[in-house]
Design an enzyme around this catalytic site. Structure first.
Site, mmCIF file in Angstrom:
data_model
loop_
_atom_site.group_PDB
_atom_site.id
_atom_site.type_symbol
_atom_site.label_atom_id
_atom_site.label_comp_id
_atom_site.label_asym_id
_atom_site.label_seq_id
_atom_site.Cartn_x
_atom_site.Cartn_y
_atom_site.Cartn_z
ATOM 1 N N GLY A 42 84.316 65.842 -36.558
ATOM 2 C CA GLY A 42 82.907 64.567 -36.149
ATOM 3 C C GLY A 42 82.645 64.178 -35.263
ATOM 4 O O GLY A 42 82.711 64.123 -34.177
ATOM 5 N N LEU B 40 79.497 63.633 -34.265
ATOM 6 C CA LEU B 40 78.864 64.402 -34.420
ATOM 7 C C LEU B 40 77.492 64.342 -33.735
ATOM 8 O O LEU B 40 77.484 63.776 -32.986
ATOM 9 C CB LEU B 40 77.847 65.291 -35.990
ATOM 10 C CG LEU B 40 79.348 65.658 -36.501
ATOM 11 C CD1 LEU B 40 78.360 65.675 -38.262
ATOM 12 C CD2 LEU B 40 79.770 66.919 -36.459
ATOM 13 N N HIS B 41 77.257 65.418 -31.811
ATOM 14 C CA HIS B 41 76.118 65.122 -31.228
ATOM 15 C C HIS B 41 75.390 66.952 -31.553
ATOM 16 O O HIS B 41 75.842 67.436 -32.827
ATOM 17 C CB HIS B 41 76.847 64.778 -29.740
ATOM 18 C CG HIS B 41 78.329 65.693 -29.758
ATOM 19 N ND1 HIS B 41 77.633 67.517 -29.767
ATOM 20 C CD2 HIS B 41 79.478 65.629 -29.368
ATOM 21 C CE1 HIS B 41 78.387 68.155 -29.324
ATOM 22 N NE2 HIS B 41 80.081 67.562 -29.318
ATOM 23 N N GLY C 83 74.823 69.155 -29.703
ATOM 24 C CA GLY C 83 76.295 70.475 -30.044
ATOM 25 C C GLY C 83 76.572 71.411 -31.006
ATOM 26 O O GLY C 83 76.421 71.789 -31.650
ATOM 27 N N HIS C 84 76.900 69.584 -31.749
ATOM 28 C CA HIS C 84 77.370 70.066 -33.381
ATOM 29 C C HIS C 84 76.267 70.689 -34.358
ATOM 30 O O HIS C 84 76.119 71.394 -34.767
ATOM 31 C CB HIS C 84 78.395 69.311 -34.023
ATOM 32 C CG HIS C 84 79.400 68.983 -33.413
ATOM 33 N ND1 HIS C 84 80.065 67.629 -32.717
ATOM 34 C CD2 HIS C 84 80.581 69.661 -33.412
ATOM 35 C CE1 HIS C 84 80.942 67.311 -32.616
ATOM 36 N NE2 HIS C 84 81.933 68.415 -32.786
ATOM 37 N N GLN D 131 96.919 68.675 -33.311
ATOM 38 C CA GLN D 131 96.828 69.119 -32.728
ATOM 39 C C GLN D 131 96.488 68.239 -31.124
ATOM 40 O O GLN D 131 95.633 68.542 -30.051
ATOM 41 C CB GLN D 131 94.838 70.180 -32.791
ATOM 42 C CG GLN D 131 93.639 69.413 -33.078
ATOM 43 C CD GLN D 131 92.754 70.088 -33.064
ATOM 44 O OE1 GLN D 131 92.812 70.504 -34.316
ATOM 45 N NE2 GLN D 131 91.766 69.734 -31.992
ATOM 46 N N GLY E 247 82.082 76.371 -30.939
ATOM 47 C CA GLY E 247 81.589 76.233 -29.738
ATOM 48 C C GLY E 247 81.900 76.742 -28.181
ATOM 49 O O GLY E 247 83.004 76.695 -28.099
ATOM 50 N N GLN F 21 89.941 77.945 -26.387
ATOM 51 C CA GLN F 21 89.789 77.605 -28.566
ATOM 52 C C GLN F 21 89.512 79.126 -28.977
ATOM 53 O O GLN F 21 89.801 79.753 -29.514
ATOM 54 C CB GLN F 21 88.864 75.583 -28.765
ATOM 55 C CG GLN F 21 89.337 76.259 -30.349
ATOM 56 C CD GLN F 21 88.971 75.527 -31.088
ATOM 57 O OE1 GLN F 21 89.890 74.488 -30.975
ATOM 58 N NE2 GLN F 21 87.774 74.859 -31.087
HETATM 59 O O1 PAF Z 1 86.947 72.403 -31.694
HETATM 60 C C1 PAF Z 1 87.023 71.409 -32.245
HETATM 61 O O2 PAF Z 1 86.663 70.241 -32.967
HETATM 62 C C2 PAF Z 1 88.813 71.464 -33.029
HETATM 63 O O3 PAF Z 1 89.128 72.050 -32.811
HETATM 64 C C3 PAF Z 1 88.676 72.187 -34.051
HETATM 65 C C4 PAF Z 1 88.173 73.764 -34.337
HETATM 66 C C5 PAF Z 1 87.574 71.597 -35.460
HETATM 67 C C6 PAF Z 1 90.128 72.109 -35.319
HETATM 68 O O4 PAF Z 1 90.523 70.968 -35.741
#
Ligand code: PAF
Length: 286
Positions: free
Chosen positions: A31, A33-34, A36-37, A61, A147, A153
């Site tokens: 969430g 969001l910008h 990039g998203h 995480q 991204g 990741q």
């Molecule tokens: O990149 C993210 O925003 C998070 O690490 C993800 C992939 C949504 C997992 O919570």
């Protein structure tokens, strides 16, 4: 756009769409969001019939002293943006729906998760791979877009999917930057004007390494010294890592070549930790 909270309702939605022959691309997000998203949503729309976004600030995480409580949130604004992008469904569960009482499973990629961010954020990637595995089982997508700013990741998720034979095509989407070069991040919202200036040390550090590598400096020790001095010339910066690594194994390299990525993580004023990365040489150079 359907907003769905419960995993079983999301699974039912996905099964119903699959029965109609529709393919689904998932864009997992936390969430706030910008642009990039939004570029991830647009990429997803070109890959499948339907885009499903997930919005979940995944507590597992974040380490105990990290910014889970300060992670920026604005659900209504996010929903408005996703509606504009013609997202078909948003999966937005609560933590107790994702991790009900008795939950005790962890999905972990071993070696790749020990490099870079894994050193200072030891629980981070197990949290990511666990939640992403759950999201894949819940949304049942054909493809998923992540991204490239979260370069480690992405490498870990590619490994997870290959190792576990998960039938989801993983697509990386290039970093979107502000006009001055700062990589877009939800955490940029936590930068005050002075910190915003210091945050530019990452993208300009990357540009410096690229310029020097292209001039012929290939020793990563020499490049590291230049990047380190550059970043530290900005008040309030503390480097977590500035590492020249192979793009797939994430192992440090001594000489830069076309597979070498400079990965950066920098604390700004002790408050905001930012990451950035990029290849130091053009992909077809030797
Ligand atoms: O990149 C993210 O925003 C998070 O690490 C993800 C992939 C949504 C997992 O919570």
């Amino acid at each position: 756009m359907e907003i769905i909270q419960k995993p079983e309702e999301m699974q039912a939605w996905a099964r119903a769409k699959a029965r109609l022959g529709a393919t689904i691309c998932l864009v997992p997000t936390m969430g706030f969001l910008h642009e990039g998203h939004l570029s991830l949503m647009r990429r997803a729309a070109g890959l499948c019939d339907l885009v499903a976004a997930s919005l979940f600030v995944n507590p597992t995480q974040f380490g105990p002293n990290e910014d889970l409580d300060r992670y920026p949130r604005d659900f209504e604004r996010d929903m408005a943006l996703l509606r504009q992008e013609k997202v078909a469904a948003v999966f937005a569960p609560t933590p107790d729906l994702m991790y009900p009482q008795g939950f005790q499973t962890e999905v972990r990629v071993k070696d790749l998760a020990t490099h870079l961010c894994g050193k200072s954020r030891p629980v981070h990637f197990a949290g990511v791979t666990t939640v992403v595995s759950k999201l894949f089982n819940i949304v049942q997508p054909d493809a998923a877009v992540f991204g490239e700013k979260d370069f480690q990741q992405l490498a870990i998720i590619r490994r997870l999917v290959a190792d576990m034979n998960i039938p989801v095509r993983i697509v990386g989407q290039p970093i979107v930057r502000e006009a001055d070069g700062l990589a877009m991040s939800s955490r940029n919202a936590n930068l005050d004007p002075a910190n915003r200036a210091a945050a530019l040390s990452l993208s300009t550090g990357l540009q410096l390494a690229r310029a020097k590598a292209r001039e012929g400096v290939r020793s990563t020790a020499a490049l590291h010294a230049l990047v380190e001095a550059h970043i530290h010339s900005f008040a309030g910066t503390a480097i977590d890592y500035a590492s020249f690594v192979d793009c797939e194994t994430l192992e440090p390299v001594a000489e830069a070549d076309e597979r070498t990525v400079l990965a950066l993580a920098v604390h700004i004023d002790g408050k905001v930790r930012l990451i950035d990365n990029g290849y130091v040489l053009p992909q077809d150079a030797n």
